[in-house]
Design an enzyme around this catalytic site. Structure first.
Site, PDB file in Angstrom:
ATOM      1  N   GLU A   1      62.125  50.470  19.413  1.00  0.00           N
ATOM      2  CA  GLU A   1      61.765  51.634  19.366  1.00  0.00           C
ATOM      3  C   GLU A   1      62.230  52.534  19.936  1.00  0.00           C
ATOM      4  O   GLU A   1      61.835  53.751  19.138  1.00  0.00           O
ATOM      5  CB  GLU A   1      60.238  51.305  19.446  1.00  0.00           C
ATOM      6  CG  GLU A   1      59.451  50.884  18.597  1.00  0.00           C
ATOM      7  CD  GLU A   1      57.865  50.475  19.047  1.00  0.00           C
ATOM      8  OE1 GLU A   1      57.071  50.620  18.125  1.00  0.00           O
ATOM      9  OE2 GLU A   1      57.743  49.743  19.885  1.00  0.00           O
TER      10      GLU A   1
ATOM     11  N   LYS B   1      51.844  56.472  13.749  1.00  0.00           N
ATOM     12  CA  LYS B   1      53.270  55.502  13.712  1.00  0.00           C
ATOM     13  C   LYS B   1      52.962  54.813  12.368  1.00  0.00           C
ATOM     14  O   LYS B   1      51.962  54.055  11.787  1.00  0.00           O
ATOM     15  CB  LYS B   1      52.852  54.183  14.784  1.00  0.00           C
ATOM     16  CG  LYS B   1      54.912  53.700  14.771  1.00  0.00           C
ATOM     17  CD  LYS B   1      55.038  53.153  15.685  1.00  0.00           C
ATOM     18  CE  LYS B   1      54.998  53.846  17.286  1.00  0.00           C
ATOM     19  NZ  LYS B   1      55.259  52.477  18.084  1.00  0.00           N
TER      20      LYS B   1
END
Length: 120
Positions: free
Chosen positions: A21, A98
């Site tokens: 990420e 997200k």
């Protein structure tokens, strides 16, 4: 009292605790509501009498560009800046989501929602 709402602000950023990420990043959606007295701008028709949603959008984009491990942290930073820079805002609510999080399943999004009042 009134409300100014920005819906579905889309950004790409590198928030998260996983190494992937941090490197690759993810897509995010931010929804923001600020509560403001809109009686004056509703009659004056002057931008200077209200909260400029361009300013709100810029705060969101700038804070989303600063990497954080947690969505909670970036959401609080956005709220803190809103209260610091826009004195007319009394209350605010933000949702930071997200999209397609890497959590080992078919999940559309995960989100954090924070509400806050102007510190007294």
């Amino acid at each position: 009292m009134g409300k100014i709402r920005l819906k579905n602000i889309r950004v790409h950023s590198n928030h998260g605790c996983l190494k992937e990420e941090m490197l690759i990043g993810s897509d995010y959606r931010v929804d923001l509501e600020v509560f403001v007295n809109l009686s004056e701008p509703s009659t004056s028709d002057k931008l200077s009498d209200t909260v400029d949603y361009v300013h709100l959008n810029n705060i969101v984009k700038e804070e989303m560009a600063i990497r954080s491990n947690l969505l909670e942290h970036v959401a609080k930073r956005i709220l803190d800046r809103i209260f610091s820079e826009l004195s007319a805002v009394e209350n605010a609510e933000i949702e930071v989501a997200k999209i397609n999080p890497p959590i080992g399943g078919d999940v559309q999004s995960v989100a954090v929602i924070l509400k806050a009042e102007r510190p007294r």
